[in-house]
Design a protein around this motif. Sequence first.
Motif, PDB file in Angstrom:
ATOM      1  N   LEU A 205      42.524  83.748  62.891  1.00 21.09           N
ATOM      2  CA  LEU A 205      42.698  82.380  63.371  1.00 21.09           C
ATOM      3  C   LEU A 205      44.171  81.953  63.654  1.00 21.09           C
ATOM      4  O   LEU A 205      44.284  81.128  64.690  1.00 21.09           O
ATOM      5  CB  LEU A 205      42.296  81.429  62.126  1.00 21.09           C
ATOM      6  CG  LEU A 205      40.562  81.561  61.839  1.00 21.09           C
ATOM      7  CD1 LEU A 205      40.329  81.058  60.729  1.00 21.09           C
ATOM      8  CD2 LEU A 205      39.912  80.973  63.079  1.00 21.09           C
ATOM      9  N   ALA A 206      45.181  82.567  62.804  1.00 17.18           N
ATOM     10  CA  ALA A 206      46.472  82.256  62.984  1.00 17.18           C
ATOM     11  C   ALA A 206      46.786  82.859  64.667  1.00 17.18           C
ATOM     12  O   ALA A 206      47.583  82.101  65.429  1.00 17.18           O
ATOM     13  CB  ALA A 206      47.150  82.582  62.251  1.00 17.18           C
ATOM     14  N   ILE A 207      46.341  84.139  64.674  1.00 21.31           N
ATOM     15  CA  ILE A 207      46.432  84.539  66.308  1.00 21.31           C
ATOM     16  C   ILE A 207      45.983  83.667  67.486  1.00 21.31           C
ATOM     17  O   ILE A 207      46.647  83.284  68.267  1.00 21.31           O
ATOM     18  CB  ILE A 207      46.140  85.961  66.444  1.00 21.31           C
ATOM     19  CG1 ILE A 207      46.789  86.822  65.629  1.00 21.31           C
ATOM     20  CG2 ILE A 207      46.043  86.842  67.482  1.00 21.31           C
ATOM     21  CD1 ILE A 207      46.209  88.069  65.309  1.00 21.31           C
ATOM     22  N   MET A 208      44.905  83.260  67.228  1.00 23.31           N
ATOM     23  CA  MET A 208      44.046  82.428  68.106  1.00 23.31           C
ATOM     24  C   MET A 208      44.547  80.995  68.461  1.00 23.31           C
ATOM     25  O   MET A 208      44.513  80.563  69.468  1.00 23.31           O
ATOM     26  CB  MET A 208      42.501  82.318  67.593  1.00 23.31           C
ATOM     27  CG  MET A 208      41.620  83.624  67.595  1.00 23.31           C
ATOM     28  SD  MET A 208      40.379  83.223  66.560  1.00 23.31           S
ATOM     29  CE  MET A 208      39.250  82.052  67.392  1.00 23.31           C
ATOM     30  N   THR A 209      45.305  80.490  67.502  1.00 25.56           N
ATOM     31  CA  THR A 209      45.910  79.203  67.713  1.00 25.56           C
ATOM     32  C   THR A 209      47.146  79.127  68.893  1.00 25.56           C
ATOM     33  O   THR A 209      47.248  78.119  69.399  1.00 25.56           O
ATOM     34  CB  THR A 209      46.681  78.712  66.327  1.00 25.56           C
ATOM     35  OG1 THR A 209      47.713  79.550  65.838  1.00 25.56           O
ATOM     36  CG2 THR A 209      45.890  78.691  65.089  1.00 25.56           C
ATOM     37  N   GLY A 210      47.614  80.381  68.981  1.00 27.27           N
ATOM     38  CA  GLY A 210      48.680  80.171  69.802  1.00 27.27           C
ATOM     39  C   GLY A 210      48.503  81.097  71.144  1.00 27.27           C
ATOM     40  O   GLY A 210      49.288  81.313  72.048  1.00 27.27           O
TER      41      GLY A 210
END
Length: 290
Positions: A205-210
Amino acid sequence: MRALNLQAKPLSLAERLADLAVDALIDEADLSPKPALVDRRGNGAHTDLHLGLMHASALSLWPAFKEMADAALAIGGINPALREHIGRIGREGEQAMLATTQGVNTHRGAIWALGLLVTAAALEPTSRRASEVTLRAARLALLDDRYAPRPLSHGAQVALRYGARGAREEAQLGFPAVMQRGLPQLQRSRVQGHGEQNARLDALLAIMTGLADTCVLYRAGEQGLHTMQSGAQAVLDAGGSASLAGRRRLHELDQQLIALNASPGGAADLLAATLLLDRIEHDGILQGAF
């Protein structure tokens, strides 16, 4: 009569790195519930993929990852010869993958990302920190491969159209989505006691945020990308995948992306890269080999 020697033969460095790369791909595929991606629940936004196919594809790439690591050990430095050698191995690995999947593209982006990281790890096996491995991978990715086919992939076409970073540029910059988002979140969630599976989901999810995920852009345009990025951030803001509120947001994001036919395959490849780098740093067998 001599007793049979049943002791397992020690793995070579190249074999162990190939094992770690395949394990990272399989663990990424198995991780559930991932938004709109193939996992243990089903096919996500895909009609041509399933979990068994993802496993078979990952296993088919083991020889290519081993050959890349062996090439790094043989050539011994970052130079055009190594870049072209691993490029050829990667293209041969892609053909083996497509033969296994009957033409379905399961891991094309992962071959590029994980292949560079395996090669970079083998070049200096005592220098295993993620920041060190990604720096070497970036230097290698910046070199030209004279023999690479020039037609633009779907991801490259989309990156050009939207001004986004594709997989090539992500590697050339040292995998910022992994180093600045994926790995820090993985470690943060572990420290907070969220459990390994939830920590990996939070890292995704952290990867997907940016990430300007070219797979999402190709399938669903800017609307899909905005839905992915804002939805992933909403899950983390709600407490992450280990919280009830976060799980509700994760379910909502899954349904929204499936409705848009938007599968974040680029983020999935970078999660596999995150897991690989984490294991290269901490793998006990690798540490004992040096």
